[in-house]
Design an enzyme around this catalytic site. Structure first.
Site, PDB file in Angstrom:
ATOM      1  CE  LYS A 189       0.819   1.320   4.458  1.00 51.65           C
ATOM      2  NZ  LYS A 189       1.502   2.584   4.854  1.00 51.65           N
ATOM      3  CB  VAL A 239      11.648  -6.182   5.083  1.00 49.65           C
ATOM      4  CG1 VAL A 239      11.618  -6.432   6.586  1.00 49.65           C
ATOM      5  CG2 VAL A 239      11.349  -7.460   4.309  1.00 49.65           C
ATOM      6  N   GLY A 290       7.422   0.843   5.285  1.00 53.57           N
ATOM      7  CA  GLY A 290       6.273   1.743   5.278  1.00 53.57           C
ATOM      8  C   GLY A 290       5.243   1.417   4.217  1.00 53.57           C
ATOM      9  CG  MET A 291       5.819   0.629   0.775  1.00 54.32           C
ATOM     10  SD  MET A 291       6.547   0.276  -0.845  1.00 54.32           S
ATOM     11  CE  MET A 291       5.065   0.307  -1.871  1.00 54.32           C
ATOM     12  N   GLY A 295       4.163  -4.377   4.426  1.00 54.76           N
ATOM     13  CA  GLY A 295       4.538  -5.734   4.051  1.00 54.76           C
ATOM     14  C   GLY A 295       4.186  -6.763   5.108  1.00 54.76           C
ATOM     15  CB  SER A 306      -0.154  -5.066   7.429  1.00 47.83           C
ATOM     16  OG  SER A 306       0.248  -4.324   8.564  1.00 47.83           O
ATOM     17  CG  ASP A 325      -1.113  -0.109   8.046  1.00 45.76           C
ATOM     18  OD1 ASP A 325      -1.949   0.762   8.341  1.00 45.76           O
ATOM     19  OD2 ASP A 325       0.097   0.149   7.880  1.00 45.76           O
TER      20      ASP A 325
END
Length: 297
Positions: A10, A96, A99-100, A102, A104, A137
């Site tokens: 995300k 890893v 902040g994207m 991963g 979650s 998230d």
């Protein structure tokens, strides 16, 4: 028999952060967009619960019961009186500690995979409830597309998107701890009144129109100053992307991955090439969104 679930990364096109609550969390207005970078989570019956991982930075992924994928299996099994005896294999492609979401994504992927493997018949609402217990998230990783998350980010409302947005993501040389970034946010906010976080009406409108230039003018991330405070070199990456023609440059979530919105796929490739040659980041990827959430493949 095994079940494999593909689950996306995300990017936050808006991340509005409120003051710290008594429980230590922060209220958020979090506008999520799922993008086409994926982890694949495969679950197979086993004698005991175990986790393995392959892919970029796999060595940084915990393989014990603290892994969100393992916690998802345990949570679903506990609700159904089952033994969480599965082998969970994660094929990583989402950065890893980047902040994207991963981790979650892996939690949502494992939850859907175990639900399918065990045939629990859990409703979408129950799966989302478990996701919310696992982390802020995780529900969005299950749902995908575009959504506004409020509360800790776990209460979702689907959003209309009028087109496809093209992104470039620059991965940093090291990770950032999300709790550390929130602590730095609190430190920087000391003595200031923090407004209640609300979604930008302008941003929601341009998302619905699918206009990348208008979206570029509307994206915001309240955690960006904290991420830059802890990782000042990210400013060089942001400047390199802007210099290469990105419409917008921002830290993705809590960082340290930086995200660059571009006009189209061709522009994304040009920005990616320039960032790759800039020496300001470790690796560069392109992806478009929105895309579907966790999906059995």
């Amino acid at each position: 028999m095994s079940v494999t679930v593909r689950v996306p990364a995300k990017v936050n096109v808006q991340l509005a952060v409120g003051a710290a609550r008594p429980d230590g969390f922060h209220d958020l207005a979090n506008v999520f967009l799922a993008v086409g970078l994926y982890d694949e989570v495969t679950v197979t019956p086993s004698d005991e619960l175990r986790v393995t991982c392959e892919g970029p930075d796999a060595a940084q992924v915990p393989l014990d019961r603290t892994n969100l994928a393992a916690r998802a299996a345990i949570a679903l099994a506990g609700r159904r009186g089952l033994d969480a005896a599965v082998h969970i294999h994660i094929a990583k492609d989402i950065p890893v500690a980047g902040g994207m979401a991963g981790g979650s994504a892996d939690g949502a992927g494992a939850l859907l995979a175990c639900d399918t493997l065990w045939g629990t018949g859990a409703s979408r609402e129950e799966l989302l409830e478990i996701c919310a217990e696992l982390g802020s998230d995780v529900p969005f990783s299950l749902v995908g597309g575009a959504a506004l998350g409020v509360g800790r980010g776990e209460r979702l409302t689907a959003l209309e998107v009028g087109g496809t947005f093209h992104w470039v993501f620059a991965m940093a040389a090291r990770g950032l701890s999300t709790p550390a970034v929130f602590r730095e946010f609190d430190r920087l906010a000391e003595g200031r009144d923090i407004p209640e976080p609300v979604a930008s009406a302008d941003l929601l409108a341009v998302l619905a129109k699918g206009d990348p230039e208008a979206l570029a003018a509307a994206v915001t991330n309240d955690l960006q100053p904290a991420a830059l405070s802890l990782f000042p070199e990210l400013a060089d990456t942001l400047a390199a992307g802007r210099g290469a023609g990105a419409l917008a440059a921002l830290v993705s979530g809590s960082g340290p991955t930086t995200a660059f919105l571009t006009r189209d796929a061709e522009s994304a490739e040009k920005v990616a090439q320039a960032l790759g040659a800039s020496g300001t980041c470790r690796t560069v990827r392109t992806a478009a969104g929105p895309v579907a959430g966790a999906t059995v493949v």
